[in-house]
Design a protein around this motif. Structure first.
Motif, PDB file in Angstrom:
ATOM      1  N   TYR A   1       0.962   2.995   6.285  1.00 54.60           N
ATOM      2  CA  TYR A   1       0.026   1.936   6.666  1.00 54.60           C
ATOM      3  C   TYR A   1       0.708   0.785   7.394  1.00 54.60           C
TER       4      TYR A   1
ATOM      5  N   GLN B   1      -0.478   9.515   1.703  1.00 51.35           N
ATOM      6  CA  GLN B   1      -1.858   9.022   1.794  1.00 51.35           C
ATOM      7  C   GLN B   1      -2.701  10.009   2.590  1.00 51.35           C
TER       8      GLN B   1
ATOM      9  N   HIS C   1      -4.212   9.900   6.248  1.00 48.91           N
ATOM     10  CA  HIS C   1      -3.314   9.846   7.398  1.00 48.91           C
ATOM     11  C   HIS C   1      -2.927  11.229   7.917  1.00 48.91           C
TER      12      HIS C   1
ATOM     13  N   GLU D   1      -4.523   1.863  -0.607  1.00 47.48           N
ATOM     14  CA  GLU D   1      -3.864   3.159  -0.708  1.00 47.48           C
ATOM     15  C   GLU D   1      -3.661   3.547  -2.170  1.00 47.48           C
TER      16      GLU D   1
ATOM     17  N   ASN E   1      -1.196   4.060  -4.530  1.00 44.50           N
ATOM     18  CA  ASN E   1       0.230   3.727  -4.553  1.00 44.50           C
ATOM     19  C   ASN E   1       0.912   4.195  -5.842  1.00 44.50           C
TER      20      ASN E   1
ATOM     21  N   CYS F   1     -10.986   3.019  -2.965  1.00 39.82           N
ATOM     22  CA  CYS F   1     -10.216   3.397  -1.782  1.00 39.82           C
ATOM     23  C   CYS F   1     -10.432   4.869  -1.494  1.00 39.82           C
TER      24      CYS F   1
ATOM     25  N   HIS G   1      -8.110   8.111   0.615  1.00 39.53           N
ATOM     26  CA  HIS G   1      -6.811   8.770   0.446  1.00 39.53           C
ATOM     27  C   HIS G   1      -6.775   9.748  -0.730  1.00 39.53           C
TER      28      HIS G   1
END
Length: 348
Positions: free
Chosen positions: A87, A106, A109, A195, A197, A215, A217
């Protein structure tokens, strides 16, 4: 399998526990070979081989550093890159062309990586290990947050934490997470860019209830809100987050059940050893396919794509850091054009 680990050492203990031989290289003082400035990857590889350690694979695990081993695309062993902080490092998409495989933390992406020439796989983050988990009634911190309170990549964090503290008691701490999380009934997570994380997995490994923002992802594929983590709050909505925390604390038996479910999920699927096993399986496949030979045949095309990635870094650093930094990456970009020298050593 002999693995040359580059940059972050987060998976090194897991690789070794699985029986792999690992030699680590990077900026961290704990690395077997610590480097303090950019090195040519081919000459570093030769140095490693001179010790008798001949790598089968090189694994670059992202620690949010800029690339510091030019020529990585020329290594004769299998190579892979674990892209984590994509990101804030969009150059990862082009940098991926240096490798045989790319693991992407993620999920959203994935479409931006070069699937035509590189094996691309989703590899979510993880917890290092399963931590001790005191019973919920023995925990003395209702809600905690562990992390940087004012992060340059996350200007939303401080106002969010300040708002939450006005609505509900919150322990905020910067430093190691284990002791605080093991004392917490709920861990509040606020991310840089919505994200999934490390904190998600680390909190659950400690047996606490994870309070996470909405979120993408792959969050809904990894966890079940209301079952393995607490219900989600809208990003930056501190009032909603505080309300979810208060409601969960008011029903301690249900909170304990959700926390236990989350810890069990991490124990079964989301520890470092699970990710090391997945990476090892891909390495075995790429070794059998002789993937480095394919990459080396494509060097001219890959160098052109890498050139764009290094130019992106140079442009991004202009005006933000001393001029020497941007010049370094612009120079790397120029050396990777079609008229570049034949080897990385000649280009160094």
């Amino acid at each position: 399998m002999r693995i040359l680990n580059i940059d972050s050492m987060r998976l090194v203990p897991a690789f070794r526990a699985l029986g792999h031989e690992v030699l680590s290289v990077g900026y961290e003082k704990e690395c077997d070979i610590q480097i303090t400035s950019p090195r040519n990857a081919v000459s570093l590889y030769a140095q490693v081989c001179s010790t008798g350690f001949i790598p089968d694979c090189a694994f670059w695990c992202d620690a949010s550093n800029l690339p510091y081993l030019p020529g990585i695309e020329e290594l004769p062993c299998v190579t892979a890159f674990y892209s984590i902080d994509t990101y804030c490092h969009m150059w990862h998409f082009g940098f991926a062309n240096a490798f045989d495989a790319v693991f992407v933390a993620q999920k959203d992406h994935l479409p931006f990586f070069p699937k035509d020439t590189v094996l691309v796989r989703w590899l979510p983050l993880f917890a290092p290990a399963l931590e001790e988990s005191p019973p919920m009634e023995a925990r003395d911190i209702p809600v905690s947050f562990v992390g940087t309170r004012q992060h340059p990549n996350n200007p939303d964090r401080k106002p969010f934490l300040d708002g939450f503290r006005r609505a509900h008691p919150l322990v905020v701490y910067s430093g190691p997470y284990r002791d605080i999380f093991s004392r917490s009934r709920i861990v509040l997570n606020q991310t840089a860019c919505s994200e999934v994380n490390y904190r998600c997995f680390e909190a659950l490994s400690c047996g606490t209830g994870l309070l996470m923002e909405i979120c993408n992802h792959g969050l809904d594929e990894l966890f079940r809100p209301g079952e393995t983590i607490l219900p989600l709050y809208a990003r930056n909505n501190w009032a909603q987050a505080a309300g979810i925390a208060a409601n969960a604390l008011a029903v301690p038996e249900r909170l304990a059940e959700i926390a236990a479910n989350g810890r069990d999920l991490v124990a079964r699927y989301h520890l470092a050893r699970h990710r090391a096993e997945e990476v090892g399986a891909i390495f075995a496949r790429l070794l059998a396919e002789k993937a480095p030979m394919r990459r080396l045949r494509q060097l001219e095309t890959r160098r052109e794509l890498l050139s764009a990635a290094y130019a992106m870094i140079g442009a991004g650093l202009t005006g933000r850091l001393p001029e020497s930094y941007s010049k370094h990456y612009f120079a790397m970009s120029g050396k990777l054009t079609p008229d570049a020298p034949d080897t990385a050593e000649d280009a160094a």
